[in-house]
Design an enzyme around this catalytic site. Structure first.
Site, PDB file in Angstrom:
ATOM      1  N   SER A 127       0.838  -1.208   0.000  1.00 24.12           N
ATOM      2  CA  SER A 127       0.000   0.000   0.000  1.00 24.12           C
ATOM      3  C   SER A 127       0.870   1.254   0.000  1.00 24.12           C
ATOM      4  O   SER A 127       0.562   2.239  -0.673  1.00 24.12           O
ATOM      5  CB  SER A 127      -0.903   0.008   1.241  1.00 24.12           C
ATOM      6  N   GLU A 355      -4.149  -3.351  -6.648  1.00 25.74           N
ATOM      7  CA  GLU A 355      -4.251  -2.003  -7.257  1.00 25.74           C
ATOM      8  C   GLU A 355      -4.823  -0.951  -6.305  1.00 25.74           C
ATOM      9  O   GLU A 355      -5.645  -0.133  -6.688  1.00 25.74           O
ATOM     10  CB  GLU A 355      -5.095  -2.065  -8.532  1.00 25.74           C
TER      11      GLU A 355
HETATM   12  C1  LIG Z   1      -3.096 -11.629  -6.754  1.00 27.64           C
HETATM   13  C2  LIG Z   1      -2.249 -10.407  -6.649  1.00 27.64           C
HETATM   14  C3  LIG Z   1      -1.716  -9.836  -7.796  1.00 27.64           C
HETATM   15  C4  LIG Z   1      -0.893  -8.712  -7.709  1.00 27.64           C
HETATM   16  N1  LIG Z   1      -0.317  -8.210  -8.835  1.00 27.64           N
HETATM   17  C5  LIG Z   1       0.570  -7.163  -8.739  1.00 27.64           C
HETATM   18  C6  LIG Z   1       1.249  -6.686  -9.912  1.00 27.64           C
HETATM   19  O1  LIG Z   1       1.057  -7.178 -11.024  1.00 27.64           O
HETATM   20  N2  LIG Z   1       2.156  -5.678  -9.743  1.00 27.64           N
HETATM   21  C7  LIG Z   1       2.417  -5.105  -8.542  1.00 27.64           C
HETATM   22  O2  LIG Z   1       3.233  -4.201  -8.489  1.00 27.64           O
HETATM   23  N3  LIG Z   1       1.773  -5.544  -7.416  1.00 27.64           N
HETATM   24  C8  LIG Z   1       0.868  -6.554  -7.493  1.00 27.64           C
HETATM   25  N4  LIG Z   1       0.218  -7.023  -6.365  1.00 27.64           N
HETATM   26  C9  LIG Z   1       0.506  -6.423  -5.081  1.00 27.64           C
HETATM   27  C10 LIG Z   1      -0.663  -5.612  -4.557  1.00 27.64           C
HETATM   28  O3  LIG Z   1      -0.743  -4.418  -5.269  1.00 27.64           O
HETATM   29  C11 LIG Z   1      -0.494  -5.427  -3.048  1.00 27.64           C
HETATM   30  O4  LIG Z   1      -0.736  -6.687  -2.470  1.00 27.64           O
HETATM   31  C12 LIG Z   1      -1.437  -4.392  -2.494  1.00 27.64           C
HETATM   32  O5  LIG Z   1      -1.060  -3.104  -2.892  1.00 27.64           O
HETATM   33  C13 LIG Z   1      -1.467  -4.421  -0.964  1.00 27.64           C
HETATM   34  O6  LIG Z   1      -0.167  -4.377  -0.463  1.00 27.64           O
HETATM   35  P1  LIG Z   1       0.299  -5.468   0.613  1.00 27.64           P
HETATM   36  O7  LIG Z   1      -0.085  -6.805   0.138  1.00 27.64           O
HETATM   37  O8  LIG Z   1       1.737  -5.228   0.882  1.00 27.64           O
HETATM   38  O9  LIG Z   1      -0.551  -5.170   1.883  1.00 27.64           O
HETATM   39  P2  LIG Z   1      -0.233  -4.025   2.973  1.00 27.64           P
HETATM   40  O10 LIG Z   1       0.069  -2.741   2.312  1.00 27.64           O
HETATM   41  O11 LIG Z   1       0.742  -4.554   3.947  1.00 27.64           O
HETATM   42  O12 LIG Z   1      -1.657  -3.877   3.661  1.00 27.64           O
HETATM   43  C14 LIG Z   1      -2.143  -4.846   4.585  1.00 27.64           C
HETATM   44  C15 LIG Z   1      -3.522  -4.379   5.044  1.00 27.64           C
HETATM   45  O13 LIG Z   1      -3.412  -3.108   5.687  1.00 27.64           O
HETATM   46  C16 LIG Z   1      -4.296  -2.185   5.045  1.00 27.64           C
HETATM   47  N5  LIG Z   1      -3.666  -0.857   5.060  1.00 27.64           N
HETATM   48  C17 LIG Z   1      -2.428  -0.512   4.639  1.00 27.64           C
HETATM   49  N6  LIG Z   1      -2.221   0.796   4.808  1.00 27.64           N
HETATM   50  C18 LIG Z   1      -3.356   1.303   5.336  1.00 27.64           C
HETATM   51  C19 LIG Z   1      -3.789   2.606   5.727  1.00 27.64           C
HETATM   52  N7  LIG Z   1      -3.002   3.675   5.593  1.00 27.64           N
HETATM   53  N8  LIG Z   1      -5.038   2.739   6.233  1.00 27.64           N
HETATM   54  C20 LIG Z   1      -5.860   1.670   6.364  1.00 27.64           C
HETATM   55  N9  LIG Z   1      -5.511   0.420   6.021  1.00 27.64           N
HETATM   56  C21 LIG Z   1      -4.284   0.241   5.510  1.00 27.64           C
HETATM   57  C22 LIG Z   1      -4.503  -2.701   3.641  1.00 27.64           C
HETATM   58  O14 LIG Z   1      -5.710  -2.240   3.096  1.00 27.64           O
HETATM   59  C23 LIG Z   1      -4.508  -4.194   3.903  1.00 27.64           C
HETATM   60  O15 LIG Z   1      -5.805  -4.571   4.306  1.00 27.64           O
HETATM   61  C24 LIG Z   1      -0.621  -8.136  -6.444  1.00 27.64           C
HETATM   62  C25 LIG Z   1      -1.177  -8.707  -5.296  1.00 27.64           C
HETATM   63  C26 LIG Z   1      -1.971  -9.832  -5.386  1.00 27.64           C
HETATM   64  C27 LIG Z   1      -2.538 -10.424  -4.116  1.00 27.64           C
END
Ligand SMILES: Cc1cc2nc3c(=O)[nH]c(=O)nc-3n(C[C@H](O)[C@H](O)[C@H](O)COP(=O)(O)OP(=O)(O)OC[C@H]3O[C@@H](n4cnc5c(N)ncnc54)[C@H](O)[C@@H]3O)c2cc1C
Length: 405
Positions: A127, A355
């Site tokens: 995120s 996304e």
């Molecule tokens: C199937 C899949 C395909 C993907 N494909 C791509 C791709 O092609 N390219 C790419 O670059 N990335 C890709 N991603 C990565 C995806 O964009 C990230 O998983 C996503 O942005 C969330 O980041 P994270 O998993 O690190 O979760 P984190 O950022 O660690 O978040 C964990 C939780 O905390 C919440 N959270 C975080 N910050 C806050 C805040 N400030 N306020 C409230 N809640 C918050 C989030 O909503 C989430 O519920 C993919 C992910 C998946 C699962």
């Protein structure tokens, strides 16, 4: 609006029903096949929205959205190829690339000769995408990139990688090729969903990249390139939500009309009808907001960006709710992979994470709302009220920029 090109949409519908959907379960085990990817290219789906001069069909956003919906109804992992290859990378190169980059990469992408992926997320930066650690260093003949990415859809088989890296506090975007020494991809297994979408971790071990492969200007990689790409990507995900809502509704209607309990079809039960009604309303609302964005994009209206965040939030939430209803209507059969609703339920969850998770969308939507819907100071409208709280909230959101995948 009557700018759709039915032939391409119809072709996508037929291809999805006859070729993609029957193989969806197999794709979960073995990954989306090269054969299907090549057919998607030959039928013009991969390049539909790319400019005609670079091998695309130049369709409008509505037609492209409808194609995305049809493909997504067949298999979410196949639809994911459109999102990363065509929306996140193809549309972004078409919009921001140099003439040389457009001439080099877009025809290869349109023909399916090269598959592209979008590499922003890292193990410690999701995120909070601005906190990426992948770095670049400028050298005489180009740049050297070091670091790693995670969760990259189609990364395991992609030929082109749109990579974001930092030099100090400056983030820039680069187009890397698999053939460049130092690029390694490792497939990710054990996923709940997107199992067919060739997710990978990628490492960049001192990869030398020519100067001509920087996309956009130095330092504009995050604010400009990533945000442009995510605007296109979220539009695609919004339609992906529509596809899951529609597929789940079709499944629950069909099943409820054939399943008999207590001597009558379960579709006659008012509690089942309530789920069908809510799901139908969700489909119509989801489709309407996606169509609205298509019109805003056609008009060049800047509000398309905010509306796209709202649409991505609404339709992914709708997909999660409606696919859950579908599982409920199927009862025990709903959790059995002999039926499509089991897969739809799992795939819907992903849309709320990728996304920009639903929470990140909420932050952006609320930030916008706190600007757009602010009216006269509370003091004026409600003389007895204390307006100091209101002022504090507004100053907190004023400069906040949340951009993430
Ligand atoms: C199937 C899949 C395909 C993907 N494909 C791509 C791709 O092609 N390219 C790419 O670059 N990335 C890709 N991603 C990565 C995806 O964009 C990230 O998983 C996503 O942005 C969330 O980041 P994270 O998993 O690190 O979760 P984190 O950022 O660690 O978040 C964990 C939780 O905390 C919440 N959270 C975080 N910050 C806050 C805040 N400030 N306020 C409230 N809640 C918050 C989030 O909503 C989430 O519920 C993919 C992910 C998946 C699962």
């Amino acid at each position: 609006m009557n700018t759709e090109q039915p032939s391409l949409i119809e072709r996508a519908k037929t291809f999805s029903e006859e070729v993609i959907r029957p193989q969806a379960a197999q794709f979960e085990e073995q990954g989306v096949s090269r054969d299907v990817i090549q057919q998607m290219a030959e039928l013009g789906f991969l390049s539909s929205i790319l400019p005609v001069e670079y091998g695309g069909s130049g369709v409008d956003a509505l037609t492209y959205g409808r194609i995305t919906e049809e493909i997504g109804k067949g298999c979410n992992s196949v639809r994911a190829l459109l999102t990363v290859h065509t929306s996140l990378v193809g549309e972004t190169i078409a919009k921001l690339g140099s003439d040389e980059q457009k001439k080099t990469f877009l025809p290869q992408m349109a023909s399916g000769e090269k598959i592209a992926c979008f590499a922003l997320s890292e193990p410690e930066a999701g995120s909070d995408a601005a906190s990426i650690q992948t770095s670049y260093q400028e050298v005489d003949d180009g740049y050297i990139i070091k670091g790693g990415k995670k969760w990259i859809t189609y990364g395991a088989i992609a030929d082109l990688f749109l990579v974001f890296a930092k030099e100090g506090e400056k983030t820039s975007a680069f187009i890397l090729e698999r053939s460049m020494p130092g690029v390694t991809t490792t497939p990710i297994s054990g996923l709940m969903a997107s199992r067919g979408a060739h997710l990978a971790e990628i490492t960049f071990d001192n990869v030398r990249v020519p100067k001509s492969n920087m996309l956009g200007r130095a330092g504009m990689g995050f604010s400009f390139v990533a945000n442009t790409a995510l605007f296109y990507g979220r539009y695609s995900i919004a339609w992906a939500g529509v596809s899951i809502v529609c597929a789940a509704l079709e499944e629950m209607v069909t099943y409820s009309r054939s399943r008999t309990q207590f001597g009558t079809k379960i579709s006659q039960n008012q509690l089942i009808k309530a789920m069908i009604a809510d799901s139908t309303a969700a489909l119509h609302a989801s489709r309407a907001i996606c169509e609205k964005i298509a019109q805003l994009r056609a008009d060049g209206d800047q509000s398309a960006v905010t509306e796209t965040n709202i649409a991505k939030y609404i339709t992914s939430k709708a997909a999660a709710e409606v696919s859950s209803h579908a599982v409920q209507v199927f009862g025990g059969n709903g959790i059995w992979n002999a039926y499509a609703v089991e897969r739809l339920f799992r795939e819907a969850k992903v849309l709320e994470i990728i996304e920009g998770s639903s929470q990140i969308q909420q932050l952006m939507i609320a930030g916008q709302a706190l600007r757009d819907y602010y009216r006269a100071p509370l003091k004026k409208r409600y003389p007895k009220a204390n307006s100091s709280t209101n002022k504090t909230v507004l100053s907190e959101v004023k400069d906040r920029q949340v951009a993430s995948v």
